[in-house]
Design a protein around this motif. Structure first.
Motif, PDB file in Angstrom:
ATOM      1  N   CYS A 157     -10.266  17.133 -69.969  1.00 46.67           N
ATOM      2  CA  CYS A 157     -11.568  16.536 -70.289  1.00 46.67           C
ATOM      3  C   CYS A 157     -12.577  16.879 -69.202  1.00 46.67           C
ATOM      4  CB  CYS A 157     -11.444  15.025 -70.455  1.00 46.67           C
ATOM      5  SG  CYS A 157     -11.213  14.112 -68.921  1.00 46.67           S
ATOM      6  N   GLY A 158     -13.831  16.515 -69.445  1.00 47.20           N
ATOM      7  CA  GLY A 158     -14.883  16.727 -68.470  1.00 47.20           C
ATOM      8  C   GLY A 158     -14.675  15.874 -67.236  1.00 47.20           C
ATOM      9  N   ASP A 159     -15.106  16.392 -66.080  1.00 47.71           N
ATOM     10  CA  ASP A 159     -14.931  15.645 -64.834  1.00 47.71           C
ATOM     11  C   ASP A 159     -15.684  14.318 -64.848  1.00 47.71           C
ATOM     12  OD1 ASP A 159     -17.406  16.902 -64.803  1.00 47.71           O
ATOM     13  OD2 ASP A 159     -17.091  17.963 -62.902  1.00 47.71           O
ATOM     14  N   LYS A 160     -16.910  14.338 -65.328  1.00 49.60           N
ATOM     15  CA  LYS A 160     -17.727  13.126 -65.383  1.00 49.60           C
ATOM     16  C   LYS A 160     -17.098  12.103 -66.321  1.00 49.60           C
ATOM     17  CE  LYS A 160     -22.558  11.772 -66.365  1.00 49.60           C
ATOM     18  NZ  LYS A 160     -22.445  11.024 -67.636  1.00 49.60           N
ATOM     19  N   GLU A 161     -16.605  12.578 -67.451  1.00 46.72           N
ATOM     20  CA  GLU A 161     -16.007  11.683 -68.437  1.00 46.72           C
ATOM     21  C   GLU A 161     -14.721  11.054 -67.902  1.00 46.72           C
ATOM     22  OE1 GLU A 161     -18.971  14.089 -70.255  1.00 46.72           O
ATOM     23  OE2 GLU A 161     -17.208  14.730 -69.109  1.00 46.72           O
ATOM     24  N   TRP A 162     -13.941  11.858 -67.170  1.00 49.79           N
ATOM     25  CA  TRP A 162     -12.713  11.308 -66.581  1.00 49.79           C
ATOM     26  C   TRP A 162     -13.046  10.165 -65.617  1.00 49.79           C
ATOM     27  CZ3 TRP A 162      -7.467  11.803 -67.055  1.00 49.79           C
ATOM     28  CH2 TRP A 162      -6.685  11.255 -66.029  1.00 49.79           C
ATOM     29  N   ALA A 163     -14.032  10.393 -64.776  1.00 46.06           N
ATOM     30  CA  ALA A 163     -14.397   9.383 -63.776  1.00 46.06           C
ATOM     31  C   ALA A 163     -14.975   8.131 -64.421  1.00 46.06           C
ATOM     32  CB  ALA A 163     -15.394   9.979 -62.783  1.00 46.06           C
ATOM     33  N   GLU A 164     -15.720   8.299 -65.502  1.00 46.01           N
ATOM     34  CA  GLU A 164     -16.424   7.153 -66.084  1.00 46.01           C
ATOM     35  C   GLU A 164     -15.568   6.314 -67.021  1.00 46.01           C
ATOM     36  OE1 GLU A 164     -19.964   8.621 -67.918  1.00 46.01           O
ATOM     37  OE2 GLU A 164     -21.039   8.776 -66.001  1.00 46.01           O
ATOM     38  N   HIS A 165     -14.735   6.952 -67.853  1.00 44.42           N
ATOM     39  CA  HIS A 165     -14.000   6.124 -68.825  1.00 44.42           C
ATOM     40  C   HIS A 165     -12.680   6.716 -69.305  1.00 44.42           C
ATOM     41  CE1 HIS A 165     -16.646   8.767 -71.228  1.00 44.42           C
ATOM     42  NE2 HIS A 165     -15.643   8.805 -72.075  1.00 44.42           N
ATOM     43  N   VAL A 166     -12.519   8.034 -69.249  1.00 37.95           N
ATOM     44  CA  VAL A 166     -11.311   8.626 -69.820  1.00 37.95           C
ATOM     45  C   VAL A 166     -10.090   8.373 -68.939  1.00 37.95           C
ATOM     46  CG1 VAL A 166     -10.191  10.780 -70.527  1.00 37.95           C
ATOM     47  CG2 VAL A 166     -12.590  10.379 -71.087  1.00 37.95           C
ATOM     48  N   GLY A 167     -10.243   8.511 -67.615  1.00 38.90           N
ATOM     49  CA  GLY A 167      -9.097   8.386 -66.728  1.00 38.90           C
ATOM     50  C   GLY A 167      -8.366   7.072 -66.880  1.00 38.90           C
ATOM     51  N   GLU A 168      -9.103   5.982 -66.861  1.00 38.87           N
ATOM     52  CA  GLU A 168      -8.490   4.661 -66.986  1.00 38.87           C
ATOM     53  C   GLU A 168      -7.775   4.503 -68.324  1.00 38.87           C
ATOM     54  OE1 GLU A 168      -9.826  -0.068 -66.855  1.00 38.87           O
ATOM     55  OE2 GLU A 168     -11.259   1.523 -66.325  1.00 38.87           O
ATOM     56  N   ARG A 169      -8.424   4.961 -69.385  1.00 35.42           N
ATOM     57  CA  ARG A 169      -7.811   4.840 -70.718  1.00 35.42           C
ATOM     58  C   ARG A 169      -6.571   5.733 -70.830  1.00 35.42           C
ATOM     59  NH1 ARG A 169     -11.397   2.248 -74.157  1.00 35.42           N
ATOM     60  NH2 ARG A 169     -13.573   2.198 -73.477  1.00 35.42           N
ATOM     61  N   ALA A 170      -6.658   6.940 -70.272  1.00 34.41           N
ATOM     62  CA  ALA A 170      -5.530   7.863 -70.359  1.00 34.41           C
ATOM     63  C   ALA A 170      -4.314   7.303 -69.633  1.00 34.41           C
ATOM     64  CB  ALA A 170      -5.922   9.221 -69.790  1.00 34.41           C
ATOM     65  N   ARG A 171      -4.524   6.782 -68.437  1.00 35.89           N
ATOM     66  CA  ARG A 171      -3.397   6.213 -67.691  1.00 35.89           C
ATOM     67  C   ARG A 171      -2.788   5.033 -68.436  1.00 35.89           C
ATOM     68  NH1 ARG A 171      -6.795   7.736 -63.181  1.00 35.89           N
ATOM     69  NH2 ARG A 171      -7.927   5.767 -63.387  1.00 35.89           N
ATOM     70  N   ALA A 172      -3.632   4.194 -69.031  1.00 36.35           N
ATOM     71  CA  ALA A 172      -3.135   3.035 -69.773  1.00 36.35           C
ATOM     72  C   ALA A 172      -2.321   3.446 -70.994  1.00 36.35           C
ATOM     73  CB  ALA A 172      -4.301   2.145 -70.199  1.00 36.35           C
ATOM     74  N   ALA A 173      -2.665   4.622 -71.563  1.00 37.71           N
ATOM     75  CA  ALA A 173      -1.958   5.112 -72.754  1.00 37.71           C
ATOM     76  C   ALA A 173      -0.693   5.889 -72.404  1.00 37.71           C
ATOM     77  CB  ALA A 173      -2.883   5.989 -73.596  1.00 37.71           C
ATOM     78  N   GLY A 174      -0.394   6.061 -71.117  1.00 37.46           N
ATOM     79  CA  GLY A 174       0.822   6.755 -70.713  1.00 37.46           C
ATOM     80  C   GLY A 174       0.657   8.239 -70.461  1.00 37.46           C
ATOM     81  N   VAL A 175      -0.579   8.733 -70.419  1.00 36.43           N
ATOM     82  CA  VAL A 175      -0.816  10.154 -70.114  1.00 36.43           C
ATOM     83  C   VAL A 175      -0.487  10.401 -68.648  1.00 36.43           C
ATOM     84  CG1 VAL A 175      -2.556  11.961 -69.977  1.00 36.43           C
ATOM     85  CG2 VAL A 175      -2.597  10.348 -71.880  1.00 36.43           C
ATOM     86  N   ARG A 176       0.362  11.392 -68.383  1.00 42.64           N
ATOM     87  CA  ARG A 176       0.794  11.633 -67.006  1.00 42.64           C
ATOM     88  C   ARG A 176       0.165  12.869 -66.370  1.00 42.64           C
ATOM     89  NH1 ARG A 176       5.297  13.674 -69.961  1.00 42.64           N
ATOM     90  NH2 ARG A 176       5.810  15.815 -69.322  1.00 42.64           N
ATOM     91  N   ILE A 177      -0.419  13.783 -67.168  1.00 45.03           N
ATOM     92  CA  ILE A 177      -1.039  15.001 -66.634  1.00 45.03           C
ATOM     93  C   ILE A 177      -2.524  14.985 -66.999  1.00 45.03           C
ATOM     94  CG2 ILE A 177      -1.021  17.518 -66.605  1.00 45.03           C
ATOM     95  CD1 ILE A 177       1.873  17.356 -67.724  1.00 45.03           C
ATOM     96  N   GLY A 178      -3.370  14.870 -65.996  1.00 40.99           N
ATOM     97  CA  GLY A 178      -4.809  14.915 -66.207  1.00 40.99           C
ATOM     98  C   GLY A 178      -5.398  16.184 -65.620  1.00 40.99           C
ATOM     99  N   ILE A 179      -6.192  16.888 -66.412  1.00 40.76           N
ATOM    100  CA  ILE A 179      -6.855  18.119 -65.967  1.00 40.76           C
ATOM    101  C   ILE A 179      -8.333  17.990 -66.309  1.00 40.76           C
ATOM    102  CG2 ILE A 179      -6.933  20.625 -66.166  1.00 40.76           C
ATOM    103  CD1 ILE A 179      -4.089  20.528 -67.291  1.00 40.76           C
ATOM    104  N   THR A 180      -9.199  18.281 -65.361  1.00 41.57           N
ATOM    105  CA  THR A 180     -10.631  18.142 -65.616  1.00 41.57           C
ATOM    106  C   THR A 180     -11.349  19.474 -65.429  1.00 41.57           C
ATOM    107  OG1 THR A 180     -11.039  17.438 -63.326  1.00 41.57           O
ATOM    108  CG2 THR A 180     -10.665  15.707 -64.974  1.00 41.57           C
TER     109      THR A 180
END
Length: 552
Positions: free
Chosen positions: A127-150
């Motif tokens: 996902c986009g770096d800005k989007e990860w910082a603002e809302h995606v990162g928290e949601r992804a971690r809560a959903a069990g996503v273990r690999i994040g790439i921005t």
């Protein structure tokens, strides 16, 4: 055998139409062929930059190698939350080279991400770096996503166009950077995954216009067969394809990304739809084909920079995803000289199921006031059925059902929905329409959107087509709203063309002059913009919740 199985529409297709050939087994076979034949040629154009097919191949190898190094296993799901940027295509093929299944995500999603990431059990996301910082990162971690790439949309472009990137800056995240790992790992050997034509390639979640989204499982064969079909009907000559539709949408995925790769031509990307930018891209790159919702063409026509010169190179322009009002078709041809072709398809048919072939024009049915959406594509059989799912005859109105290589085998983790809508591989679409004697398909409306006004059936599409014929109306949508006397009544929502004014009474009178009294809207609300999905579909469901007091 019914008359649908005789496929009368084949007699209408031009004699010199390309003969269907076997589709490549997987999407990676599409890319391999393009790299072998067009290695040094542009694959992607993005706001002043170019990625060749050889570079695309190397970068996608790098993404695959990185994913594998992080424990991403074949069959695992990778969410893709990006606008129309080269990184979307790089991540897409990189995930497939790692044997993964891609889950395209609408970049406008917020709460919807919780459902889709959890439902798909995604283990990675790009996902986009800005989007990860603002809302995606928290949601992804809560959903069990273990690999994040921005990644940043500011990469691989020149100019930082303020119309697209005003206020956008690069954001540092704790995640790996997509382009950095792709370049660092590009020389790493990547073992070819064990992909079969029946292997899932995408889990495409429905747009949610009628409720919580379901994941349609598009196989590699679904994608390659429809990309090959799209290639045959895209344009008379190969050339650049303009990405007018969002890539996360099944139309953008197939009719733009995979069709461009199948052709071995360049795909022109411009981050997101902005009318002035799109017109500039058309003048610069001279595309031969483009596909998008009718709302995108409406926006370009309304822009002061719109002129015939922008459309001179275009051989095929297709309107898909939303109904094409006859008035808009006439307006496009008058202003640009270009015949806008209708098309019909769904997420569950991996984009197109019917199209208007080159050399033909869609007929207009005066009785229903409906423009044909096309003829069934070469490998597809479309039929009209009654409530008992029995075939109907020509011009009889019923539910549209579809068989073909483009139909998905199932919904992800939804055996109940699969059994209901795709029994034995045949898709029952929920769309209402009919076919004429020659095989032209006409879509009347969605089954769930039918309005019951005092026992009379009103299809919103018919009323909307009348509204679009008014010179002051830019966009229109019609829904049924509760009425204590009639049960339901017709409510219209319109936006106006620049410089025009229109009262509710004028709209109602205009419709009453052209429709039966029970079909004419009794409520009219004028809005600056109608609510839409990212792919340009007008959200009728959202209009029912508009709180502004309507004019009556």
């Amino acid at each position: 055998m019914s008359w649908f199985d005789e496929r009368p529409w084949t007699a209408l297709r031009p004699a010199d139409a390309p003969t269907p050939g076997p589709a490549p087994p997987t999407t990676l076979d599409l890319l391999s062929a393009a790299v072998a034949e067009h290695a040094a040629e542009p694959a992607l154009r993005y706001l002043g930059s170019t990625v060749t097919y050889a570079e695309l191949d190397e970068l996608t190898d790098g993404v695959a190698a990185y994913l594998k190094s992080e424990g991403f296993a074949p069959g695992e799901r990778l969410g893709l939350y990006l606008q129309n940027v080269p990184q979307f295509v790089i991540a897409l093929f990189g995930a497939w080279k790692a044997g993964g299944v891609v889950v395209p995500l609408n970049p406008m999603y917020r709460d919807e991400l919780d459902h889709i990431l959890t439902d798909s059990a995604a283990t990675a996301i790009v996902c986009g770096d800005k989007e990860w910082a603002e809302h995606v990162g928290e949601r992804a971690r809560a959903a069990g996503v273990r690999i994040g790439i921005t990644t940043s949309p500011l990469d691989l472009q020149v100019g930082d166009d303020p119309r697209l990137f005003a206020g956008r800056e690069r954001v540092q995240t704790s995640c790996a950077d997509l382009l950095e790992v792709a370049r660092a790992k590009s020389g790493s050997p990547v073992a070819a995954p064990d992909l079969q034509p029946s292997t899932p390639a995408l889990i495409s979640y429905t747009s949610g216009t009628t409720g919580r989204s379901k994941g349609a499982v598009n196989t590699h064969h679904n994608l390659t067969s429809n990309a090959s079909m799209s290639r045959r009907y895209t344009a008379a000559e190969a050339g650049p394809i303009l990405a007018l539709a969002p890539l996360f949408h099944i139309t953008g995925m197939v009719a733009q990304v995979l069709t461009a790769v199948d052709h071995g031509v360049e795909l022109v990307l411009a981050y997101r739809f902005q009318a002035a930018v799109m017109l500039e891209q058309m003048r610069t790159h001279r595309p031969v084909a483009m596909v998008g919702p009718s709302t995108a063409y409406t926006a370009m026509l309304a822009h002061p920079d719109c002129g015939r010169d922008a459309f001179e190179s275009v051989q095929t322009a297709v309107s898909g995803g939303t109904p094409l009002p006859p008035a808009l078709l006439a307006k496009v041809e008058e202003q640009t000289g270009l015949y806008l072709r209708n098309g019909y398809g769904l997420t569950e048919t991996t984009a197109g199921a019917a199209n208007v072939p080159l050399g033909l024009r869609a007929p207009y049915d005066a009785v229903s006031g409906t423009l044909a959406v096309g003829l069934p594509s070469a490998e597809t059989v479309i039929r009209i059925v009654n409530d008992q799912r029995q075939d109907l005859g020509p011009r009889e109105i019923g539910e549209i059902a579809i068989d073909g290589d483009n139909v998905v085998p199932e919904y992800w983790n939804r055996p109940d929905a699969t059994k209901e809508s795709i029994p034995d591989g045949r898709l029952y679409t929920g769309d209402i329409g009919f076919m004429d004697e020659d095989g032209w398909l006409y879509v009347v409306d969605r089954k769930k959107d039918m309005i019951n006004a005092s026992g009379f059936k009103v299809w919103p599409r018919e009323v909307e087509d009348v509204l679009y014929s008014h010179s002051a109306v830019r966009e229109a949508a019609v829904v049924g709203v509760p009425d204590t006397y009639r049960g339901e009544t017709v409510a219209a929502y319109v936006s106006l063309s620049e410089g025009h004014t229109l009262t509710a009474e004028e709209v109602i009178d205009f419709c009453r002059d052209r429709l039966a009294a029970y079909k004419a809207p009794r409520q009219v609300t004028v809005l600056e913009e109608l609510p839409k999905t990212e792919s340009g579909k007008i959200l009728r469901r959202s209009l029912r919740s508009v709180t502004d007091e309507p004019s009556t």
